[in-house]
Each structure stands twice: as structure tokens, then as C-alpha cells.
Scaffold this motif. Sequence first.
Motif, PDB file in Angstrom:
ATOM      1  N   HIS A   1       0.809  -1.226   0.000  1.00  0.00           N
ATOM      2  CA  HIS A   1       0.000   0.000   0.000  1.00  0.00           C
ATOM      3  C   HIS A   1       0.839   1.271   0.000  1.00  0.00           C
ATOM      4  CE1 HIS A   1      -2.819   3.140   0.879  1.00  0.00           C
ATOM      5  NE2 HIS A   1      -2.034   3.514   1.884  1.00  0.00           N
ATOM      6  N   ARG A   2       0.525   2.159  -0.897  1.00  0.00           N
ATOM      7  CA  ARG A   2       0.961   3.549  -0.878  1.00  0.00           C
ATOM      8  C   ARG A   2      -0.175   4.338  -1.508  1.00  0.00           C
ATOM      9  NH1 ARG A   2       4.529   0.000  -0.455  1.00  0.00           N
ATOM     10  NH2 ARG A   2       6.690   0.264  -0.995  1.00  0.00           N
ATOM     11  N   SER A   3      -0.468   5.529  -1.016  1.00  0.00           N
ATOM     12  CA  SER A   3      -1.401   6.384  -1.742  1.00  0.00           C
ATOM     13  C   SER A   3      -0.730   6.793  -3.040  1.00  0.00           C
ATOM     14  CB  SER A   3      -1.729   7.629  -0.923  1.00  0.00           C
ATOM     15  OG  SER A   3      -2.500   7.263   0.195  1.00  0.00           O
ATOM     16  N   ILE A   4      -1.494   6.713  -4.130  1.00  0.00           N
ATOM     17  CA  ILE A   4      -0.945   7.049  -5.452  1.00  0.00           C
ATOM     18  C   ILE A   4      -1.562   8.366  -5.931  1.00  0.00           C
ATOM     19  CG2 ILE A   4      -0.850   6.277  -7.879  1.00  0.00           C
ATOM     20  CD1 ILE A   4       1.030   4.712  -5.967  1.00  0.00           C
ATOM     21  N   ARG A   5      -0.686   9.270  -6.354  1.00  0.00           N
ATOM     22  CA  ARG A   5      -1.151  10.601  -6.761  1.00  0.00           C
ATOM     23  C   ARG A   5      -0.757  10.941  -8.188  1.00  0.00           C
ATOM     24  NH1 ARG A   5       0.452  10.703  -1.392  1.00  0.00           N
ATOM     25  NH2 ARG A   5      -1.160  11.343   0.079  1.00  0.00           N
ATOM     26  N   SER A   6      -0.225   9.947  -8.899  1.00  0.00           N
ATOM     27  CA  SER A   6       0.142  10.147 -10.304  1.00  0.00           C
ATOM     28  C   SER A   6      -0.251   8.885 -11.071  1.00  0.00           C
ATOM     29  CB  SER A   6       1.649  10.403 -10.389  1.00  0.00           C
ATOM     30  OG  SER A   6       2.007  10.616 -11.729  1.00  0.00           O
ATOM     31  N   PHE A   7      -1.048   9.082 -12.121  1.00  0.00           N
ATOM     32  CA  PHE A   7      -1.640   7.928 -12.807  1.00  0.00           C
ATOM     33  C   PHE A   7      -1.339   7.947 -14.299  1.00  0.00           C
ATOM     34  CE2 PHE A   7      -4.240   8.707  -9.066  1.00  0.00           C
ATOM     35  CZ  PHE A   7      -4.324   7.434  -8.508  1.00  0.00           C
ATOM     36  N   LYS A   8      -1.262   6.737 -14.877  1.00  0.00           N
ATOM     37  CA  LYS A   8      -1.170   6.600 -16.333  1.00  0.00           C
ATOM     38  C   LYS A   8      -2.563   6.868 -16.923  1.00  0.00           C
ATOM     39  CE  LYS A   8       2.468   3.161 -16.124  1.00  0.00           C
ATOM     40  NZ  LYS A   8       2.712   1.763 -15.852  1.00  0.00           N
ATOM     41  N   PRO A   9      -2.627   7.239 -18.198  1.00  0.00           N
ATOM     42  CA  PRO A   9      -3.951   7.537 -18.773  1.00  0.00           C
ATOM     43  C   PRO A   9      -4.774   6.284 -19.073  1.00  0.00           C
ATOM     44  CG  PRO A   9      -2.202   7.911 -20.380  1.00  0.00           C
ATOM     45  CD  PRO A   9      -1.523   7.532 -19.107  1.00  0.00           C
ATOM     46  N   ASP A  10      -4.178   5.090 -18.941  1.00  0.00           N
ATOM     47  CA  ASP A  10      -4.871   3.846 -19.324  1.00  0.00           C
ATOM     48  C   ASP A  10      -6.191   3.693 -18.568  1.00  0.00           C
ATOM     49  OD1 ASP A  10      -2.278   3.881 -20.019  1.00  0.00           O
ATOM     50  OD2 ASP A  10      -1.792   1.849 -19.415  1.00  0.00           O
ATOM     51  N   PRO A  11      -7.231   3.293 -19.302  1.00  0.00           N
ATOM     52  CA  PRO A  11      -8.538   3.124 -18.648  1.00  0.00           C
ATOM     53  C   PRO A  11      -8.593   1.863 -17.784  1.00  0.00           C
ATOM     54  CG  PRO A  11      -8.665   2.460 -20.947  1.00  0.00           C
ATOM     55  CD  PRO A  11      -7.259   2.945 -20.723  1.00  0.00           C
ATOM     56  N   ILE A  12      -9.625   1.782 -16.961  1.00  0.00           N
ATOM     57  CA  ILE A  12      -9.872   0.559 -16.176  1.00  0.00           C
ATOM     58  C   ILE A  12     -11.121  -0.075 -16.775  1.00  0.00           C
ATOM     59  CG2 ILE A  12     -10.167  -0.360 -13.844  1.00  0.00           C
ATOM     60  CD1 ILE A  12      -9.394   2.434 -12.796  1.00  0.00           C
ATOM     61  N   ASP A  13     -11.085  -1.369 -16.948  1.00  0.00           N
ATOM     62  CA  ASP A  13     -12.228  -2.087 -17.529  1.00  0.00           C
ATOM     63  C   ASP A  13     -13.478  -1.853 -16.663  1.00  0.00           C
ATOM     64  OD1 ASP A  13     -14.038  -3.873 -18.509  1.00  0.00           O
ATOM     65  OD2 ASP A  13     -12.916  -5.676 -17.939  1.00  0.00           O
ATOM     66  N   PRO A  14     -14.529  -1.212 -17.220  1.00  0.00           N
ATOM     67  CA  PRO A  14     -15.715  -0.889 -16.420  1.00  0.00           C
ATOM     68  C   PRO A  14     -16.385  -2.123 -15.816  1.00  0.00           C
ATOM     69  CG  PRO A  14     -15.825   0.169 -18.584  1.00  0.00           C
ATOM     70  CD  PRO A  14     -14.656  -0.763 -18.615  1.00  0.00           C
ATOM     71  N   ALA A  15     -16.351  -3.250 -16.542  1.00  0.00           N
ATOM     72  CA  ALA A  15     -16.984  -4.472 -16.014  1.00  0.00           C
ATOM     73  C   ALA A  15     -16.215  -4.957 -14.786  1.00  0.00           C
ATOM     74  CB  ALA A  15     -17.013  -5.552 -17.096  1.00  0.00           C
ATOM     75  N   GLU A  16     -14.880  -4.806 -14.829  1.00  0.00           N
ATOM     76  CA  GLU A  16     -14.047  -5.233 -13.697  1.00  0.00           C
ATOM     77  C   GLU A  16     -14.306  -4.319 -12.486  1.00  0.00           C
ATOM     78  OE1 GLU A  16     -12.482  -7.767 -13.031  1.00  0.00           O
ATOM     79  OE2 GLU A  16     -10.678  -7.426 -11.843  1.00  0.00           O
ATOM     80  N   VAL A  17     -14.526  -3.041 -12.754  1.00  0.00           N
ATOM     81  CA  VAL A  17     -14.828  -2.104 -11.661  1.00  0.00           C
ATOM     82  C   VAL A  17     -16.091  -2.552 -10.936  1.00  0.00           C
ATOM     83  CG1 VAL A  17     -15.562   0.273 -11.117  1.00  0.00           C
ATOM     84  CG2 VAL A  17     -13.673  -0.118 -12.737  1.00  0.00           C
ATOM     85  N   ASP A  18     -17.135  -2.811 -11.705  1.00  0.00           N
ATOM     86  CA  ASP A  18     -18.407  -3.214 -11.080  1.00  0.00           C
ATOM     87  C   ASP A  18     -18.263  -4.555 -10.366  1.00  0.00           C
ATOM     88  OD1 ASP A  18     -19.401  -0.913 -12.097  1.00  0.00           O
ATOM     89  OD2 ASP A  18     -20.876  -1.816 -13.438  1.00  0.00           O
ATOM     90  N   ARG A  19     -17.473  -5.436 -10.952  1.00  0.00           N
ATOM     91  CA  ARG A  19     -17.279  -6.753 -10.325  1.00  0.00           C
ATOM     92  C   ARG A  19     -16.576  -6.603  -8.973  1.00  0.00           C
ATOM     93  NH1 ARG A  19     -14.510 -10.890  -9.432  1.00  0.00           N
ATOM     94  NH2 ARG A  19     -12.499  -9.950  -9.929  1.00  0.00           N
ATOM     95  N   LEU A  20     -15.538  -5.763  -8.947  1.00  0.00           N
ATOM     96  CA  LEU A  20     -14.792  -5.574  -7.697  1.00  0.00           C
ATOM     97  C   LEU A  20     -15.663  -4.868  -6.647  1.00  0.00           C
ATOM     98  CD1 LEU A  20     -11.210  -4.594  -8.969  1.00  0.00           C
ATOM     99  CD2 LEU A  20     -11.923  -6.735  -7.898  1.00  0.00           C
ATOM    100  N   LEU A  21     -16.465  -3.894  -7.090  1.00  0.00           N
ATOM    101  CA  LEU A  21     -17.351  -3.202  -6.142  1.00  0.00           C
ATOM    102  C   LEU A  21     -18.327  -4.193  -5.522  1.00  0.00           C
ATOM    103  CD1 LEU A  21     -18.187   0.138  -8.042  1.00  0.00           C
ATOM    104  CD2 LEU A  21     -16.828  -0.096  -5.959  1.00  0.00           C
TER     105      LEU A  21
END
Length: 268
Positions: free
Chosen positions: A14-34
Amino acid sequence: MDLAPAFDRLMASHRSIRSFKPDPIDPAEVDRLLHAALHGTSSSGNLNMVSVVKTADAERKAHLCELHGGQPMVLQAPLLLTFCADTFRTREWLALRGARPGFADFVSWHTAAFDAMIFAQTVALAFESRGLGICYMGTTLFSMRAIADFLELPPQCLPATTLVVGWPDEAPPQRDRLPRQAWIHDERYQRPSRDDIEERFRDREARGRARYMESSPEMAQLWRDHGITSLAQYYTSRIKYDPDRFAVFSAEIEALLRERGFGVASAP
Ligand SMILES: Cc1cc2nc3c(=O)[nH]c(=O)nc-3n(C[C@H](O)[C@H](O)[C@H](O)COP(=O)(O)O)c2cc1C
């Protein structure tokens, strides 16, 4: 299944991340993890009095970025999750079934907000377990009304916290914590002496001060401009958690809770 090594690795990563790549996150995976995270999180009365609003649209993120004090990662991260304490949906269900109305008081805010916070942390771990990075946005509290209105939240539904999520574009070292003697108590609270405080804060004071002074020349200059000479002074200075601003935010939040049906004296 021995989950202990996986837990230890997850904690160490764990580290808080404050700089991100522009790559998207798979929306289906987001809902699955939620979905999985809700199942894996305790819930007061199992009422699930939380709602999560996902924001991925660039224009909407830009507006939320302003509401989060311009913190750049809000704009940069592909996904923003606003976790809301939500008793509205439960109240609608009660009404539909002719049950006594309830959950429109301060205790219910507390219950739902704590549920939202512990759920957010499970979600954070879920994303981190997939190599994604997160950072909490404490500014959610300072802009609670504006965020609630922008997300069109109903009454008895207010944002408790926000996570930015994305693929890390930095690998900061893991941050220190207070030593365990400072906060683990056996049987009853052991008040620290002045010497205990001195000893238990010494390391983090040195490291914290060094980190801020070395983070950027602008930050070092701000410390000098504000006459800050220690980490402790920094925390309650005008450039961090200014008690005068906190007093204003506190009054605003208290008024908002009352207005949205979460006040001490709100009637059901
Ligand atoms: C409720 C909460 C609110 C936070 N708000 C912010 C924030 O607004 N901006 C930010 O950069 N970090 C924020 N953080 C991240 C903390 O600064 C971070 O967790 C802390 O410095 C420890 O670092 P670590 O998470 O990398 O271990 C927040 C953390 C929590 C738990």
C-alpha cells in the motif's frame, strides 16, 4: 486456503498514489470488484446504506477536481468513486412497505457514514490487489454540499469520502506510521508522558519534515513564509489543517446534515 501471505503482501504494497497513467480501467471489472467488496465488508444491520457514484467523464471529473481543491490526481485518474452515506433508499423501502419511518437522524448518518468508510477501504484493497493505485480525497468533507448537489444526491444521502483510482505512474516508498507502543493499549488506555510523546513522535517528525522540505522548493518556501519549523506546527498551520477553516467547515457540515435530514433534531 492460506490467505496470510497474500494479506501481508497487500499491506506491504500500500501507498497512496497521486500520479496515474492515462490507461482506462475495464468498467466491467470495476463493477465486479465493487460487488465483491460489498459482499466482503460488514454492514450495520446488513442494511447496506451506502451508494457509490462513479465518475469517468472528463468534463465531470474537471468539475469535481475544482471541488476537491484542484488536487490534480482527480483529473488524472481514470476513475473517481464517491462513497455516500445513503439512508434514502432504505427509507423509500420502508415507506413502500408501510413500515415506521426512520434513519433520518444523526445516529443514522453516523451508521451509514461509517459503513461507507469501511466499504471504501475494502474497495481500496480490492483495487490494490489488482495492481491499481488509489488515493482518498478528504476534500469530500470540505465540499460536501457542492459534491452532493453535483452528483444529484437525494435527501438523507451525503458523500462520506472519495477514492481516485488508476494505474500507478509512480512508485513512492511506503510511508511510516507511529510505533505500536504509541497506540496499542493493554486492557486500559495508558496515557503517554511527555517523554513518551517525545520518543514516539521523534522519528516521524524528522522524516516528515525532511519529506516536506525536500518535496519541492515551493513547499520549503511556504514553510519559511509561514514560520513553520516543525511537522507539528505544519499540521495546524494555515497551509494544512487550519483550525479556523475547520471551524467554518464544521459549521457548514452541521447545517448540511440538519438540512438533509441527518440532524440531531431531524424528525422522521
Ligand atoms: C480519509 C482520508 C482522506 C485523505 N485525503 C487526502 C487528500 O485529500 N489528498 C491526498 O493527497 N491524500 C489524502 N489522503 C491520503 C493520506 O495523505 C495518506 O493515506 C497518508 O499520508 C499515508 O500515506 P499512505 O496512504 O501512502 O500510506 C487521505 C487519506 C484518508 C484516509
